[in-house]
Every structure is written in C-alpha cells, then in structure tokens.
Design an enzyme around this catalytic site. Structure first.
Site, mmCIF file in Angstrom:
data_model
loop_
_atom_site.group_PDB
_atom_site.id
_atom_site.type_symbol
_atom_site.label_atom_id
_atom_site.label_comp_id
_atom_site.label_asym_id
_atom_site.label_seq_id
_atom_site.Cartn_x
_atom_site.Cartn_y
_atom_site.Cartn_z
ATOM 1 N N ASP A 148 0.872 -1.160 0.000
ATOM 2 C CA ASP A 148 0.000 0.000 0.000
ATOM 3 C C ASP A 148 0.920 1.224 0.000
ATOM 4 O O ASP A 148 1.592 1.503 0.994
ATOM 5 C CB ASP A 148 -0.881 -0.036 1.253
ATOM 6 C CG ASP A 148 -1.854 1.125 1.321
ATOM 7 O OD1 ASP A 148 -1.615 2.172 0.675
ATOM 8 O OD2 ASP A 148 -2.856 0.993 2.047
ATOM 9 N N HIS A 149 0.943 1.949 -1.108
ATOM 10 C CA HIS A 149 1.887 3.057 -1.250
ATOM 11 C C HIS A 149 1.559 4.251 -0.361
ATOM 12 O O HIS A 149 2.342 5.200 -0.288
ATOM 13 C CB HIS A 149 2.003 3.476 -2.717
ATOM 14 C CG HIS A 149 2.956 2.615 -3.472
ATOM 15 N ND1 HIS A 149 4.066 3.113 -4.096
ATOM 16 C CD2 HIS A 149 2.988 1.280 -3.670
ATOM 17 C CE1 HIS A 149 4.739 2.122 -4.666
ATOM 18 N NE2 HIS A 149 4.096 0.996 -4.417
ATOM 19 N N ARG A 150 0.460 4.207 0.353
ATOM 20 C CA ARG A 150 0.190 5.266 1.321
ATOM 21 C C ARG A 150 1.093 5.124 2.542
ATOM 22 O O ARG A 150 1.282 6.074 3.296
ATOM 23 C CB ARG A 150 -1.275 5.243 1.760
ATOM 24 C CG ARG A 150 -2.235 5.559 0.609
ATOM 25 C CD ARG A 150 -3.667 5.363 1.014
ATOM 26 N NE ARG A 150 -3.909 3.955 1.339
ATOM 27 C CZ ARG A 150 -5.095 3.471 1.724
ATOM 28 N NH1 ARG A 150 -6.124 4.281 1.846
ATOM 29 N NH2 ARG A 150 -5.242 2.195 1.993
ATOM 30 N N ILE A 151 1.675 3.927 2.729
ATOM 31 C CA ILE A 151 2.551 3.686 3.881
ATOM 32 C C ILE A 151 3.920 3.161 3.439
ATOM 33 O O ILE A 151 4.934 3.465 4.055
ATOM 34 C CB ILE A 151 1.877 2.741 4.910
ATOM 35 C CG1 ILE A 151 2.727 2.602 6.182
ATOM 36 C CG2 ILE A 151 1.518 1.416 4.319
ATOM 37 C CD1 ILE A 151 2.005 1.901 7.328
ATOM 38 N N VAL A 152 3.961 2.374 2.363
ATOM 39 C CA VAL A 152 5.224 1.786 1.875
ATOM 40 C C VAL A 152 5.405 2.190 0.408
ATOM 41 O O VAL A 152 4.754 1.641 -0.476
ATOM 42 C CB VAL A 152 5.211 0.248 1.995
ATOM 43 C CG1 VAL A 152 6.499 -0.350 1.430
ATOM 44 C CG2 VAL A 152 5.012 -0.187 3.437
#
Length: 172
Positions: free
Chosen positions: A144-148
C-alpha cells in the site's frame, strides 16, 4: 522445518530491519508495530484464511514450524478461534508448493504489504564469471503506497533477501 518456515523467519527479520513496513494505514494516519505478527495464508474450502503467528522475531524455526502446522491444520478443519486470524502486521502467501513460479498477492487491509512466494526452481546462474546451477525462488511484494513507497519496499526486499540467502543466521 520447511522452506515456508524460513520465509516466515526471514520476513520477521526484514520487518525488524525495516520497521516502517511493519504497520497499518488507518484514517488517522500510519500505525507501526514493534513485533512481527505475521499472517500465513491457508487455502480452505471456499476461500482463504490468514491465521497469525505472533512475535515471530522471537521464535526459532522449530517453534515457527509447530505454530504454522497447528494453525494451518485447524484453519482447514474450521476450528480456529476468530482471535487467531485477526490482526497481524504482514501477510505471506506461498503458492510455491503448487509449482507456481511467480504471482502477485492482494494486500490484506489495513496491513501495509503482502509477500507472494513462488516455487524454488533450479536455474542457470553466473557465479564468479562461471555458469552454475542454483535454486532460485521469486517473491513479489505488494504494498500500500500510502505507507510503503517503492524505495521503502525495495529496502525491505533487500533485507528479506539478505536473511533468506543466509539461513544460518536464522539459527542464531
């Protein structure tokens, strides 16, 4: 001890080395964990269950093997307590035992990532300028690119690669 047990242990080592991957994305922001509570995907009639192995960073390979075998057996029998498949900070989906070389797995929300593990296969490689045969296993990290983001995902994969390629370190 199975290859999957070593994958679980290497995943925990990578989560400890790159703690910003070990978290959830929530409406209030990102939440991070200090323990590697790893879900292992288990195929059951009609779907998939992901029981959690807690505090993997503190477990030896024998303990991981026992816990994984027990949780998978009880998942297939439908006797897991809901608390045993709730939570977890990261998921592993291993289709290698089915001969699947490579695949992408869907993230288990609200977790930050899932590791898809393919089959180990003998392939030609170059070592020290010479052609050789080695067992190679492909893994794919879905995040999840919102966190990673991509750079953090790459750092986590480097840490995982270091751990899985040096299995003796899992015994220490």
């Amino acid at each position: 001890i199975s290859v999957n047990d070593m994958v679980v242990k290497a995943t925990a080592a990578a989560l400890m080395a790159e703690p910003d991957v070990n978290g959830y994305f929530e409406a209030e922001g990102c939440r991070y964990f200090s323990t590697a509570d790893i879900c292992v995907a288990v195929a059951v009639d009609g779907g998939l269950v992901t029981p959690v192995i807690h505090d993997v960073q503190n477990l030896g390979l024998t303990d991981i093997s026992r816990k994984t075998t027990d949780l998978a057996s009880r998942a297939r029998a439908g006797t897991l307590d809901p608390s045993e498949y709730a939570g977890g900070s990261f998921t592993i989906s291993n289709l290698g035992m089915f001969g699947i070389r490579e695949f992408a797995a869907v993230i288990n929300p609200p977790q930050s990532a899932i590791l898809a593990v393919g089959a180990g296969e003998q392939r030609p490689v170059v070592k020290n300028g010479e052609l050789a045969v080695a067992t190679v296993m492909k893994v794919t990290l879905s995040a999840d690119h919102r966190i990673v983001d991509g750079a953090l995902g790459a750092k986590w994969l480097q840490a995982f690669k270091r751990a899985i390629e040096q299995p003796v370190t899992m015994l220490l």
